[in-house]
Design an enzyme around this catalytic site. Sequence first.
Site, short mmCIF file in Angstrom:
data_model
loop_
_atom_site.label_atom_id
_atom_site.label_comp_id
_atom_site.label_asym_id
_atom_site.label_seq_id
_atom_site.Cartn_x
_atom_site.Cartn_y
_atom_site.Cartn_z
CB SER A 1 -0.98 -0.06 1.11
OG SER A 1 -2.02 1.08 1.21
CG ASP B 1 -6.06 -1.96 -4.57
OD1 ASP B 1 -6.74 -1.71 -3.63
OD2 ASP B 1 -4.74 -1.60 -4.69
CG HIS C 1 -5.26 -2.58 -0.50
ND1 HIS C 1 -4.96 -1.92 -1.54
CD2 HIS C 1 -4.33 -1.83 0.56
CE1 HIS C 1 -4.02 -0.94 -1.53
NE2 HIS C 1 -4.01 -0.80 0.02
#
Length: 445
Positions: free
Chosen positions: A230, A323, A390
């Site tokens: 991330s 995502d 994610h």
Amino acid sequence: MADRRGLSIEGASGLPAKRTWSSVEFALGLLGFMVTSAAFVMILDYKRIQRSNSLWPSFEQPDFFRPSPDELLFVRSTVVEDAVQKGAVCLDGSPPVYHLHRGRGLGINNWLIHLEGGGWCSTSNSCLRRSGTRLGSSHYMDEQVVFGGSLSNSPFKNPEFYNWNRVKVRYCDGGSFSGDVEAPLEMILEKVNQSKKIHFRGQRVWQAVMDDLLSKGLKHAEKALLSGCSAGGLASIIHCDNFRSQLPENAVVKCLSDAGFFLDARDVMNRSFIQSFYRDVVSLHGIAAQLPSSCQEGVKCFFPQYLLKGTKTPLFILNPAYDTWQIENILLPGPEEHLQNWSLCMNDPVECSPEQMKVLQGFRVKMLEALDAVEGSDEGGLFINSCFIHCQSEMDMTWHRERTPLINQRTIAEAVGDWFSKRRPAKDIDCAYPCNPSCFKIGEV
């Protein structure tokens, strides 16, 4: 009855008489049983490894103490105490922290550095709030964390990197380890009538951790991979070439971005929400001056699609085409009423209307177009699956287990390992949703 040698002889009834074992015979028998059982288990383990992954590395020696597939690895924290003198601090002024699990055997001089993620703060108030959490202060961080996925020490879970030195760098600056503002921001805490200083020093945190790791053996690295998830995945792209420059010239050095390829795209109302948000982050944290000079797009260089064009170090992009963070925060930001009809779709793509699915498929197409530079490079790697998720490198379930997302019958761990070791190309792009049955449902992991 038995004769004097302890051998069974027939009694009057014609049945074997009960045998009497000496203590020596009993001990030898027990030892033989244990050796036979151990050999049987090793054979089963070997066959299991061959069956599940033909590209697993050979063990440097019989490893009787290999961790079981279900064992959790807890790793204690290391505080970089001298970082405070250098001004390399978290938002609240506390020192940076990382977790290191040492390598062994053939991996003793290899390193995997993983940068933790956790979003960004774009205003003084949001950074103040963040400074009272583990994402802004090392005082709130757990002393131990579980190492899973690419950080696992189990060859069953992490075939390529299980015996490397593996590091997790904690995230506490709110600016993807990239900000550097000399003067702290003084904030007033109205409820207690006190002030608190907020520091924007992510770039210094990055370098302080690197300096500490270099002194602990990283400077002798033979192989090294910088990864991140991330906001940490974005940081792994930003710092990729700098990471390469600090290691020996003859070392094999590469980078991996997991769910860090944040797309420069407009939302469903045709607004530039993410561009405005990133502009505030870059301005508040003083990031612009820290971005690689190879990118000439100004503030836009905080977006990977512009940044990676000048990145020289081999880079692997691991990202879901759908995502979930980007869908919620780039494509569908804000609590506005017009987004309420997306709630069912965001929780389960099966519930998406044809119009909504068209929007999601369009987002996927834009992502693939933005990845052309990686797809066309000789050294780059890709794993773009059609899952609604994610990050995927930190969890055993998504990295390399019996049930895990696949593309072309290859797990993420296998694809990354093949790419890093140049066994075969790894530019895997999944077909569009809903073609991949190996993906987990939203919320399942």
